[in-house]
Motif scaffolding. Structure first.
Motif, short mmCIF file in Angstrom:
data_model
loop_
_atom_site.label_atom_id
_atom_site.label_comp_id
_atom_site.label_asym_id
_atom_site.label_seq_id
_atom_site.Cartn_x
_atom_site.Cartn_y
_atom_site.Cartn_z
N ASN A 122 50.82 51.76 156.02
CA ASN A 122 50.27 52.54 157.12
C ASN A 122 48.76 52.29 157.20
O ASN A 122 48.04 52.47 156.22
CB ASN A 122 50.54 54.03 156.91
CG ASN A 122 52.02 54.35 156.89
OD1 ASN A 122 52.77 53.87 157.73
ND2 ASN A 122 52.46 55.15 155.92
N THR A 130 50.56 41.39 159.67
CA THR A 130 51.79 41.10 160.39
C THR A 130 52.09 39.60 160.40
O THR A 130 53.24 39.18 160.28
CB THR A 130 51.71 41.62 161.83
OG1 THR A 130 51.43 43.02 161.81
CG2 THR A 130 52.99 41.37 162.59
N ARG A 166 56.48 50.10 153.43
CA ARG A 166 55.73 50.33 154.68
C ARG A 166 54.25 50.52 154.37
O ARG A 166 53.88 51.32 153.51
CB ARG A 166 56.27 51.54 155.43
CG ARG A 166 55.42 51.95 156.65
CD ARG A 166 56.16 52.90 157.55
NE ARG A 166 57.29 52.23 158.19
CZ ARG A 166 58.14 52.85 159.01
NH1 ARG A 166 58.01 54.14 159.26
NH2 ARG A 166 59.14 52.18 159.56
N GLU A 185 53.95 59.75 162.14
CA GLU A 185 54.39 59.36 163.49
C GLU A 185 54.64 60.55 164.41
O GLU A 185 54.62 60.38 165.64
CB GLU A 185 55.68 58.53 163.40
CG GLU A 185 55.53 57.24 162.60
CD GLU A 185 56.83 56.45 162.54
OE1 GLU A 185 57.67 56.65 163.44
OE2 GLU A 185 57.00 55.65 161.60
N ASN A 211 51.99 50.57 161.60
CA ASN A 211 52.94 50.58 160.51
C ASN A 211 53.50 49.18 160.34
O ASN A 211 54.10 48.63 161.28
CB ASN A 211 54.09 51.57 160.77
CG ASN A 211 53.58 53.01 160.87
OD1 ASN A 211 52.70 53.41 160.12
ND2 ASN A 211 54.12 53.77 161.80
N ASP A 218 61.30 58.48 153.35
CA ASP A 218 61.17 57.88 154.68
C ASP A 218 60.98 58.95 155.75
O ASP A 218 60.15 58.79 156.66
CB ASP A 218 62.40 57.04 155.01
CG ASP A 218 62.49 55.79 154.14
OD1 ASP A 218 61.46 55.41 153.56
OD2 ASP A 218 63.58 55.19 154.05
N PRO A 272 63.10 44.64 154.82
CA PRO A 272 61.85 45.35 154.51
C PRO A 272 62.14 46.69 153.84
O PRO A 272 63.02 47.44 154.27
CB PRO A 272 61.21 45.54 155.89
CG PRO A 272 61.80 44.48 156.75
CD PRO A 272 63.21 44.29 156.24
N ASP A 273 61.41 46.97 152.77
CA ASP A 273 61.59 48.24 152.07
C ASP A 273 60.26 48.85 151.65
O ASP A 273 60.24 49.82 150.89
CB ASP A 273 62.49 48.06 150.85
CG ASP A 273 62.01 46.96 149.91
OD1 ASP A 273 60.97 46.34 150.21
OD2 ASP A 273 62.66 46.71 148.89
N ARG A 324 57.39 60.47 155.38
CA ARG A 324 56.34 59.60 155.92
C ARG A 324 56.37 59.59 157.45
O ARG A 324 55.33 59.54 158.11
CB ARG A 324 56.51 58.18 155.36
CG ARG A 324 56.03 58.04 153.92
CD ARG A 324 55.92 56.58 153.54
NE ARG A 324 57.24 55.95 153.46
CZ ARG A 324 57.95 55.87 152.34
NH1 ARG A 324 57.48 56.37 151.21
NH2 ARG A 324 59.12 55.26 152.34
N LYS A 325 57.58 59.61 158.02
CA LYS A 325 57.68 59.61 159.48
C LYS A 325 57.08 60.88 160.06
O LYS A 325 56.35 60.83 161.06
CB LYS A 325 59.14 59.46 159.89
CG LYS A 325 59.36 59.27 161.39
CD LYS A 325 60.79 58.90 161.68
CE LYS A 325 60.99 58.53 163.14
NZ LYS A 325 62.37 58.08 163.43
N ASP A 372 56.02 46.90 158.12
CA ASP A 372 57.12 46.92 157.16
C ASP A 372 57.26 45.55 156.52
O ASP A 372 57.39 44.54 157.24
CB ASP A 372 58.43 47.33 157.83
CG ASP A 372 58.39 48.77 158.35
OD1 ASP A 372 57.55 49.54 157.84
OD2 ASP A 372 59.19 49.10 159.23
#
Length: 249
Positions: free
Chosen positions: A143, A126, A141, A61, A159, A53, A138-139, A56-57, A161
């Motif tokens: 992108n 979405t 993501r 991001e 993003n 996590d 949510p587990d 990826r961030k 989720d």
């Protein structure tokens, strides 16, 4: 023995994160600037993370000059000529730096259609109607963003989720779409397009009813008497006269 010291730092991201040698890892550098310190007292610390996590961030991001709050363990070198490393467990973006400007006099391409497609796909994912198990979080993501661009294009990055259940449902929907497309016959030749309601009156106005009926106008009163017997004769042949018995034939 290498010593690992728990630590929390606040500082500016110095370089863009890059993927590590292993999957779901990342490496970058942070500028540690304690309050009221001089520029000479700032320290540039190499950072790595093995948390998917966090990786990826950092990769999707964060950008250089963002103000980050990181926690982890500072690994001290085992020798005097070794380097320190901060193994990051968590990262928080305290302040986002303004988007980097494009270099001047650089020709810009029109990506309007691509950006609309990305936006439409993000909205469709979405708003995907899915069933969710009670309490499921949510587990996964997804992108979505443009590629092949110089600099960051955060405006068109999304993003989404979703839960594991949603992931399976989305996979089934895509598989069904592929099956439908593969089962459709290939389009060959020329076919008539569907008529709109506005086109229907004009379609009938162009029909030649006289030509379609072979020149017979059986609806005129003066022709009904002659046309009906002739049509019956053509269809049934010689038919018996009403009221005649077998001896009269």
């Amino acid at each position: 023995m290498i010593e690992r010291i728990p630590i929390a730092l606040t500082g500016y991201q110095d370089t863009a994160a890059t993927p590590g040698a292993d999957v779901d890892t990342a490496a970058w550098r942070i500028i540690s600037s304690p309050a009221d310190c001089e520029a000479a007292d700032e320290a540039i610390i190499p950072c790595t993370t093995s948390h998917p996590d966090v990786a990826r961030k950092l990769l999707t991001e964060c950008q250089p000059s963002d103000l980050l709050r990181v926690t982890g363990h500072l690994t001290l070198p085992g020798t005097a000529d070794g380097g320190i490393r901060l193994d990051v467990d968590t990262v928080e973006i305290l302040w986002e730096a303004p988007l980097q400007e494009q270099p001047p006099n650089r020709p810009t391409d029109d990506h309007t259609d691509r950006d609309r497609a990305i936006q439409a796909l993000a909205e469709a994912l979405t708003g995907l109607p899915c069933t969710t198990t009670a309490g499921e979080q949510p587990d996964v993501r997804i992108n979505i963003g443009p590629i092949g661009l110089h600099g960051l294009d955060v405006t068109n990055c999304h993003n989404i989720d979703i839960t594991t259940t949603h992931t399976h449902q989305l996979t089934n929907a895509v598989a069904a779409m592929h099956a439908t497309l593969n089962s459709s016959p290939p389009h060959t030749g020329t076919s008539l397009g569907p008529l709109s309601p506005a086109d229907i009156p004009g379609f009938f106005d162009d029909l030649d009813l006289t030509e379609l009926t072979g020149g017979i106008d059986a609806n005129r009163p003066e022709k009904k008497g002659a046309t009906a017997p002739r049509a019956s004769h053509d269809l049934l042949g010689n038919s018996p006269v009403a009221g005649a018995d077998d001896s009269d034939r």
